[in-house]
Design a protein around this motif. Structure first.
Motif, PDB file in Angstrom:
ATOM      1  N   THR A 207       0.835  -1.210   0.000  1.00 36.26           N
ATOM      2  CA  THR A 207       0.000   0.000   0.000  1.00 36.26           C
ATOM      3  C   THR A 207       0.862   1.250   0.000  1.00 36.26           C
ATOM      4  N   ASP A 208       1.953   1.222   0.758  1.00 36.51           N
ATOM      5  CA  ASP A 208       2.857   2.373   0.805  1.00 36.51           C
ATOM      6  C   ASP A 208       3.466   2.628  -0.567  1.00 36.51           C
ATOM      7  N   ASP A 209       3.856   1.545  -1.266  1.00 39.56           N
ATOM      8  CA  ASP A 209       4.410   1.701  -2.621  1.00 39.56           C
ATOM      9  C   ASP A 209       3.371   2.306  -3.572  1.00 39.56           C
ATOM     10  N   ARG A 210       2.138   1.843  -3.463  1.00 39.12           N
ATOM     11  CA  ARG A 210       1.090   2.375  -4.344  1.00 39.12           C
ATOM     12  C   ARG A 210       0.820   3.849  -4.057  1.00 39.12           C
ATOM     13  N   ILE A 211       0.835   4.195  -2.762  1.00 45.02           N
ATOM     14  CA  ILE A 211       0.619   5.605  -2.409  1.00 45.02           C
ATOM     15  C   ILE A 211       1.725   6.476  -2.981  1.00 45.02           C
ATOM     16  N   ARG A 212       2.961   6.019  -2.887  1.00 44.86           N
ATOM     17  CA  ARG A 212       4.084   6.802  -3.442  1.00 44.86           C
ATOM     18  C   ARG A 212       3.945   6.949  -4.950  1.00 44.86           C
ATOM     19  N   ASN A 213       3.537   5.838  -5.621  1.00 45.77           N
ATOM     20  CA  ASN A 213       3.366   5.908  -7.071  1.00 45.77           C
ATOM     21  C   ASN A 213       2.255   6.899  -7.460  1.00 45.77           C
ATOM     22  N   GLU A 214       1.124   6.852  -6.739  1.00 46.08           N
ATOM     23  CA  GLU A 214       0.022   7.765  -7.029  1.00 46.08           C
ATOM     24  C   GLU A 214       0.418   9.210  -6.761  1.00 46.08           C
ATOM     25  N   THR A 215       1.224   9.412  -5.736  1.00 45.93           N
ATOM     26  CA  THR A 215       1.695  10.773  -5.425  1.00 45.93           C
ATOM     27  C   THR A 215       2.544  11.325  -6.561  1.00 45.93           C
ATOM     28  N   ARG A 216       3.419  10.479  -7.095  1.00 49.74           N
ATOM     29  CA  ARG A 216       4.254  10.934  -8.226  1.00 49.74           C
ATOM     30  C   ARG A 216       3.386  11.275  -9.436  1.00 49.74           C
ATOM     31  N   ARG A 217       2.372  10.474  -9.680  1.00 50.60           N
ATOM     32  CA  ARG A 217       1.493  10.743 -10.839  1.00 50.60           C
ATOM     33  C   ARG A 217       0.742  12.066 -10.659  1.00 50.60           C
ATOM     34  N   VAL A 218       0.270  12.288  -9.442  1.00 47.81           N
ATOM     35  CA  VAL A 218      -0.439  13.547  -9.181  1.00 47.81           C
ATOM     36  C   VAL A 218       0.471  14.741  -9.419  1.00 47.81           C
ATOM     37  N   LYS A 219       1.692  14.636  -8.941  1.00 49.15           N
ATOM     38  CA  LYS A 219       2.648  15.731  -9.157  1.00 49.15           C
ATOM     39  C   LYS A 219       2.913  15.935 -10.635  1.00 49.15           C
ATOM     40  N   LEU A 220       3.017  14.824 -11.386  1.00 51.18           N
ATOM     41  CA  LEU A 220       3.262  14.934 -12.825  1.00 51.18           C
ATOM     42  C   LEU A 220       2.072  15.617 -13.522  1.00 51.18           C
ATOM     43  N   VAL A 221       0.855  15.227 -13.128  1.00 54.84           N
ATOM     44  CA  VAL A 221      -0.337  15.854 -13.720  1.00 54.84           C
ATOM     45  C   VAL A 221      -0.378  17.340 -13.393  1.00 54.84           C
ATOM     46  N   GLU A 222      -0.055  17.689 -12.168  1.00 53.55           N
ATOM     47  CA  GLU A 222      -0.042  19.102 -11.781  1.00 53.55           C
ATOM     48  C   GLU A 222       0.963  19.890 -12.615  1.00 53.55           C
ATOM     49  N   THR A 223       2.114  19.252 -12.808  1.00 50.35           N
ATOM     50  CA  THR A 223       3.141  19.943 -13.610  1.00 50.35           C
ATOM     51  C   THR A 223       2.661  20.167 -15.039  1.00 50.35           C
TER      52      THR A 223
ATOM     53  N   SER B  18      -0.447  20.295 -16.080  1.00 55.49           N
ATOM     54  CA  SER B  18      -1.561  21.266 -16.077  1.00 55.49           C
ATOM     55  C   SER B  18      -1.037  22.696 -16.025  1.00 55.49           C
ATOM     56  N   ALA B  19      -0.033  22.905 -15.227  1.00 54.07           N
ATOM     57  CA  ALA B  19       0.551  24.253 -15.121  1.00 54.07           C
ATOM     58  C   ALA B  19       1.155  24.677 -16.469  1.00 54.07           C
ATOM     59  N   SER B  20       1.814  23.770 -17.162  1.00 55.60           N
ATOM     60  CA  SER B  20       2.442  24.083 -18.455  1.00 55.60           C
ATOM     61  C   SER B  20       1.378  24.433 -19.509  1.00 55.60           C
ATOM     62  N   CYS B  21       0.305  23.665 -19.529  1.00 54.36           N
ATOM     63  CA  CYS B  21      -0.778  23.934 -20.491  1.00 54.36           C
ATOM     64  C   CYS B  21      -1.419  25.319 -20.241  1.00 54.36           C
ATOM     65  N   GLY B  22      -1.577  25.683 -18.991  1.00 58.90           N
ATOM     66  CA  GLY B  22      -2.157  26.990 -18.664  1.00 58.90           C
ATOM     67  C   GLY B  22      -1.291  28.142 -19.155  1.00 58.90           C
ATOM     68  N   MET B  23       0.006  27.985 -19.023  1.00 57.35           N
ATOM     69  CA  MET B  23       0.921  29.017 -19.493  1.00 57.35           C
ATOM     70  C   MET B  23       0.842  29.159 -21.015  1.00 57.35           C
TER      71      MET B  23
END
Length: 239
Positions: free
Chosen positions: A197-213, A215-220
């Motif tokens: 579960t800890d590994d999955r949480i870390r993986n999901e966290t990385r994906r969220v950060k990637l999506v945020e990054t 999204s920010a680029s598309c807005g610019m």
């Protein structure tokens, strides 16, 4: 066995009487020597009596050893009777030394050399039976042996009960050990699940950060495009 006990008592009585007889004969021999008599005959008697005394003591020792090793008598009683035999051995040495003239006992008598002698009228109970434990007093060898067997049976029953308790405790310990093994397996499974579960949480966290990054680029990019369009429109708009 009771008959054997009687024989032992009779042998001890006979040996004690022989000690008294030898002591009296030595006293008589010494008296004859002092009065100028001829003690040759009494010396021959004394030599034979001393030899007989040694044989009697050896027989008593052997009989006592057999009775003790076959557990016909209790160990404490065997030790006490062994002391009586040892006392006879000591008196035998004293008589031999006095007979040979190695030591001088001017008043060798029943009071000094007779085992168990003394008391009123010179009579006393046979010391072979004195101080016998209360629980065995008056009992024959067979009764004493039966009593000892009952004691052993009681002890065996106690040991059996103790063995049963120990066996139950062993089974309880095995059950507790099995339960602990099961709990350890559950804990291992939980640990493995937590790690996954800890590994999955870390993986999901990385994906969220990637999506945020992203999204920010598309807005610019959208802002830049809009600015360019505004600039073009202003530039071509007639004044």
């Amino acid at each position: 066995m009771f008959a054997d006990n009687n024989i032992l008592l009779q042998n001890y009585d006979a040996t004690c009487r022989l000690v008294q007889e030898i002591a009296e004969n030595i006293h008589e021999r010494n008296r004859q020597q002092k009065t100028g008599g001829n003690p040759a005959k009494i010396n021959m008697t004394l030599r034979a009596s001393l030899q007989k005394l040694k044989q009697n003591i050896n027989q008593l020792r052997e009989s006592l050893l057999r009775a003790s090793s076959s557990r016909c008598i209790m160990q404490s009683e065997a030790d006490r009777r062994q002391n009586l035999v040892d006392d006879l051995v000591t008196r035998d040495k004293q008589l031999n030394a006095t007979f040979k003239g190695d030591v001088t006992h001017p008043e060798l008598s029943r009071s000094t050399l007779m085992p168990g002698a003394g008391g009123e009228g010179g009579a006393s109970a046979n010391p072979w039976l004195v101080n016998e434990p209360e629980e065995t007093r008056g009992l024959g060898f067979s009764a004493i042996k039966q009593q000892q067997q009952r004691i052993v049976e009681v002890q065996d029953a106690g040991l059996d009960a103790l063995a049963a308790v120990i066996s139950r405790q062993k089974l309880m310990g095995q059950d507790i050990g099995n339960e602990l093994d099961g709990q350890n397996e559950i804990i291992d499974d939980l640990t493995h699940l937590v790690d996954k579960t800890d590994d999955r949480i870390r993986n999901e966290t990385r994906r969220v950060k990637l999506v945020e990054t992203k999204s920010a680029s598309c807005g610019m990019l959208v802002v830049i495009v809009l600015l360019l369009i505004a600039i073009v429109v202003v530039a071509v708009w007639p004044s």
